[in-house]
Design an enzyme around this catalytic site. Structure first.
Site, short mmCIF file in Angstrom:
data_model
loop_
_atom_site.label_atom_id
_atom_site.label_comp_id
_atom_site.label_asym_id
_atom_site.label_seq_id
_atom_site.Cartn_x
_atom_site.Cartn_y
_atom_site.Cartn_z
N GLY A 225 0.79 -1.23 0.00
CA GLY A 225 0.00 0.00 0.00
C GLY A 225 0.82 1.28 0.00
CD GLU A 264 1.22 -8.43 2.18
OE1 GLU A 264 1.71 -9.41 2.76
OE2 GLU A 264 0.01 -8.31 1.94
N GLY A 266 3.28 -3.82 -4.07
CA GLY A 266 3.23 -4.09 -5.49
C GLY A 266 3.49 -2.79 -6.23
NE ARG A 267 -0.84 1.48 -5.32
CZ ARG A 267 -2.04 1.20 -5.84
NH1 ARG A 267 -2.40 1.74 -6.98
NH2 ARG A 267 -2.87 0.40 -5.20
NE ARG A 302 -4.86 1.79 -9.75
CZ ARG A 302 -4.69 3.08 -9.53
NH1 ARG A 302 -4.36 3.90 -10.49
NH2 ARG A 302 -4.85 3.57 -8.32
CB CYS A 331 -21.07 -1.04 -24.82
SG CYS A 331 -20.69 -1.45 -26.52
CD GLU A 332 -20.56 -0.77 -18.83
OE1 GLU A 332 -20.91 0.20 -18.15
OE2 GLU A 332 -21.22 -1.83 -18.93
C1 LIG Z 1 -3.08 -8.54 0.69
C2 LIG Z 1 -2.45 -7.54 -0.22
N1 LIG Z 1 -1.14 -7.33 -0.10
C3 LIG Z 1 -0.50 -6.44 -0.90
C4 LIG Z 1 -1.18 -5.71 -1.86
C5 LIG Z 1 -0.40 -4.76 -2.71
O1 LIG Z 1 -0.88 -3.47 -2.69
P1 LIG Z 1 -0.03 -2.31 -3.37
O2 LIG Z 1 0.21 -2.72 -4.78
O3 LIG Z 1 -0.90 -1.11 -3.27
O4 LIG Z 1 1.24 -2.19 -2.61
C6 LIG Z 1 -2.57 -5.89 -2.01
C7 LIG Z 1 -3.32 -5.13 -3.02
O5 LIG Z 1 -4.42 -5.38 -3.39
C8 LIG Z 1 -3.22 -6.83 -1.16
O6 LIG Z 1 -4.53 -7.07 -1.28
#
Ligand SMILES: Cc1ncc(COP(=O)(O)O)c(C=O)c1O
Length: 407
Positions: A225, A264, A266-267, A302, A331-332
């Site tokens: 996050g 953890e 991702g973004r 997004r 079509c949205e």
């Molecule tokens: C359990 C969990 N961990 C990690 C992430 C990664 O989030 P981010 O990409 O915002 O860091 C998510 C995103 O949906 C998640 O659901």
């Protein structure tokens, strides 16, 4: 101003492949990972990349080679991890509403099992085995949420403190020896204080659980996050400040045992280093001016789903001269990449670059209206490599059953 690093190199791809497609910047991705790892070098730290953000084996592989694990949430994500040789405790399995087959695969791979419900602990023990190392997802009532993830009391994820107590006790009684605690409370936040405040709630819970149950927690996963600046004037997350704040809290709360710290994200790792490249197909004058491009919400959902901002630049053109709605062909009516966006004067054939699409971009794609998933390329410092081909109509039709459909 947001920069696109491949202004020259992209022409090779445009000559050879149809738009839309994604491009990623390998060096940028690895730099973001290193920045995160360096910021937390004061403790035993590990980033488990959230596979759902960019589930492309090439990307998982380069991350794995740089001491990064994977945070998996499904069977396919576990297989993807295995495919690139990320196994054992380099996998953290954090799912919810989990089918037992997924737990079985996670157990077979030796992953750290993170439980989302007491009922799952019971099922796991009965049908899978005794996890070597396990954690529980904590959703404290008093935590500070963010818009996308919502407030804790309305969250389908994780458990309150009393359930945590019950769950850890159950696992300890049955013979689980190694424990961690997990939380994922914010999404895309640039607020260092918010992350630190939530982290303190988690640290306190670990100590309380430890005192009651006499468990030495081996790790604390403070979640992902961590945000990125989607808008040109958004600030960057100050990782140094964030890490120092967490270090202070860590030193205050942990005197007897020293849990490892996991994240953890991702973004934060891939988000800024992925771009959706799309071509202007048509310009329509109605109540507004609509620029129709060959990508649509099925390539990047997004903006349509969350109203999320993605910066758009135009290859070879600069300045802001005219307001446009940039739209796809679904079509949205929410199939819009931008609304009232000031862009250079556009014409058919112009190439638009949609920025910060490297996480939760291609991976959230879908096939509504029979739209096909796009190809992915990565620039490794020397050249572009294709890391996923575009879906074809044959792929799209390949799962259809039912006799005489082709007559
Ligand atoms: C359990 C969990 N961990 C990690 C992430 C990664 O989030 P981010 O990409 O915002 O860091 C998510 C995103 O949906 C998640 O659901």
């Amino acid at each position: 101003m947001k920069k696109f690093p491949f202004k020259n190199e992209i022409h090779q791809l445009l000559k050879k492949y149809p738009t839309p497609f994604y491009v990623y910047d390998e060096i940028g991705i690895l730099n973001s990972l290193k920045k995160l790892q360096n910021a937390f070098s004061w403790c035993e730290f590990k980033e488990y990349f959230a596979v759902k953000a960019t589930p492309t084996p090439y990307i998982l592989k380069i991350l794995g080679k740089n001491n990064c694990g994977t945070d998996c949430s499904s069977l396919a994500e576990l297989y993807l991890s295995e495919m690139v040789n990320i196994t054992g405790e380099n996998i953290l399995f954090t799912s919810n509403n989990t089918p037992i087959e997924e737990y079985k695969k996670a157990y077979e791979l030796g992953a750290i099992i993170n439980f989302d419900d007491i009922g799952h602990i019971d099922k796991f023990i009965k049908e899978v085995g005794i996890p070597k190392i396990a954690s529980i997802r904590y959703t404290p009532k008093e935590a500070f949420g963010t818009e996308i993830i919502g407030d804790p009391v309305n969250s389908k994820f994780g458990m309150p403190f009393n359930k945590l107590l019950e769950g850890y006790k159950k696992m300890k009684d049955i013979g689980v020896k190694r424990f961690g605690l997990h939380a994922m409370l914010v999404s895309n936040t640039l607020d260092e204080d918010l992350i630190a405040k939530n982290t303190e709630i988690i640290f306190k819970a670990v100590n309380e659980l430890s005192n009651i149950l006499n468990i030495e927690y081996e790790f604390i996963d403070i979640g992902g996050g961590f945000g990125i600046p989607y808008k040109p004037d958004d600030k960057e997350l100050d990782l140094h400040l964030l890490s120092n704040n967490i270090k202070e809290l860590y030193e205050k709360h942990f005197k007897e045992f020293k849990p490892k710290i996991f994240t953890e994200n991702g973004r934060y790792i891939t988000g800024p280093h992925g771009y959706l490249i799309t071509k202007v197909l048509h310009i329509k004058e109605s109540y507004k001016t609509y620029v129709g491009v060959d990508a649509n919400m099925a390539n990047l959902m997004r903006p349509g789903m969350y109203g999320a901002y993605h910066h758009i630049s135009v290859l070879g053109k600069e300045g802001n001269f005219k307001k446009y709605d940039v739209v796809g062909s679904l079509c949205e009516n929410n199939d819009k990449f931008a609304i009232d966006r000031e862009l250079p004067e556009l014409e058919e054939g112009d190439i638009l670059i949609i920025h910060d699409a490297g996480a939760h971009g291609h991976s959230m794609g879908f096939n509504y209206n029979g739209k096909l998933r796009s190809a992915e390329f990565i620039y490794d410092g020397n050249e572009f490599k294709m890391i996923r081909r575009a879906q074809t109509l044959d792929d799209y039709f390949s799962t259809i059953q039912g006799g005489d459909i082709y007559v």
